[in-house]
Scaffold this motif. Structure first.
Motif: not given
Length: 206
Positions: A37, A170, A174, A179, A181, A183, A192
């Motif tokens: 990152e 999520e 937002r 954004t 992302t 994983t 997050y």
């Protein structure tokens, strides 16, 4: 955070401390993930809800400049003892929604398995605060939607908002970040990851 929950974490701090080394091993992957990152030593990192300091210990050993903040004073006592030979700054913040840091104070603000235990309104306030004090990234390390029976039972007994969090995490994020992302980093855990360099939110938190 609800004062009764805060008192609970104060009471169980010695038990958490017994698992310090196990937690460190579980967090061993974090520095490598952060490099993906573009978060690398000696950048400044804040661990929000740092508990007994296991994640901070891993990050300090990797060369980051680290600060931990928690509402449970007894957790911080354990953390200071466990990491007494490391350069880690600890902050006790028990009152107020606004975090005691200036805008853009850290390259990364990370929180591990904290936000699922809060109500939505409190989470939304913290998302805004995390964005305010970070100049690069915000990472929430927490549950995903892959439930297990033991976790379901424990979280039900703790009376947090685990079920609401895994359903709407999520979507909530937002509302604050441009954004998000996601994983997966474990069978039931995800990162997050949000950029903090979007429109700043500096008002509305007392």
């Amino acid at each position: 955070m609800d004062k009764s929950k805060n008192n609970l974490f104060d009471r169980i701090a010695p038990i958490y401390g017994m698992f310090f080394n196990l937690q460190k091993r579980k967090y061993a992957f974090v520095p490598d993930m952060l490099s993906n990152e573009k978060i690398m030593p000696p950048m400044q990192v804040l661990d929000l809800g740092c508990g007994t300091g296991a994640l901070l210990s891993v990050l300090e050993e990797a060369g980051f400049r680290v600060t931990g903040i928690d509402q449970a004073g007894e957790m911080l006592k354990v953390a200071r003892w466990k990491t007494r030979h490391q350069e880690i700054r600890y902050v006790h913040h028990a009152e107020g929604k606004r975090l005691p840091f200036k805008d853009n104070s850290f390259d990364l603000v990370i929180s591990s398995f904290v936000l699922h235990g809060m109500g939505k309104e409190e989470r939304m306030g913290l998302y805004k605060e995390m964005k305010r004090i970070s100049r690069r990234k915000v990472i929430i390390h927490d549950y995903n939607r892959n439930r297990s029976l033991p976790t379901t039972i424990i979280e039900y007994l703790e009376n947090g908002d685990y079920f609401g969090f895994i359903r709407t995490a999520e979507e909530e994020m937002r509302e604050v970040f441009e954004t998000v992302t996601i994983t997966q980093v474990g069978e039931r855990a995800s990162w997050y990851v949000m950029e903090a360099d979007g429109p700043r939110i500096t008002a509305g938190i007392e």
